[in-house]
Write a protein that holds these residues in place. Sequence first.
Motif: not given
Length: 87
Positions: A69-73, A75-84
């Motif tokens: 499963k995806e770890s919490q970090t 998931v958090l990183a995916a929600t915070i960074t929407k662009s590069n």
Amino acid sequence: MQKEEWINEVLKSTDGMIKISPDDALFFKIQNRINDNKLSSRWIWLAAASFVILVSLNLKFVFGKANSKESQTEVLAATITKSNQLY
């Protein structure tokens, strides 16, 4: 002129050499030495078993990561960074 004489002297230096023939039993001596240095079957089985263990561990780690499963970090990183963008 002196250089050409030296070259000819070097080339002719092997004219008086006699070809040496090897000992008749030399081939059999070499063959006996080669045959004496065989590996025991114990070492061959040990190498094969270690190879199988390494391959199975590699397969476990490669395919085991896909099912985790995806770890919490993550998931958090995916929600915070929407662009590069950096700024």
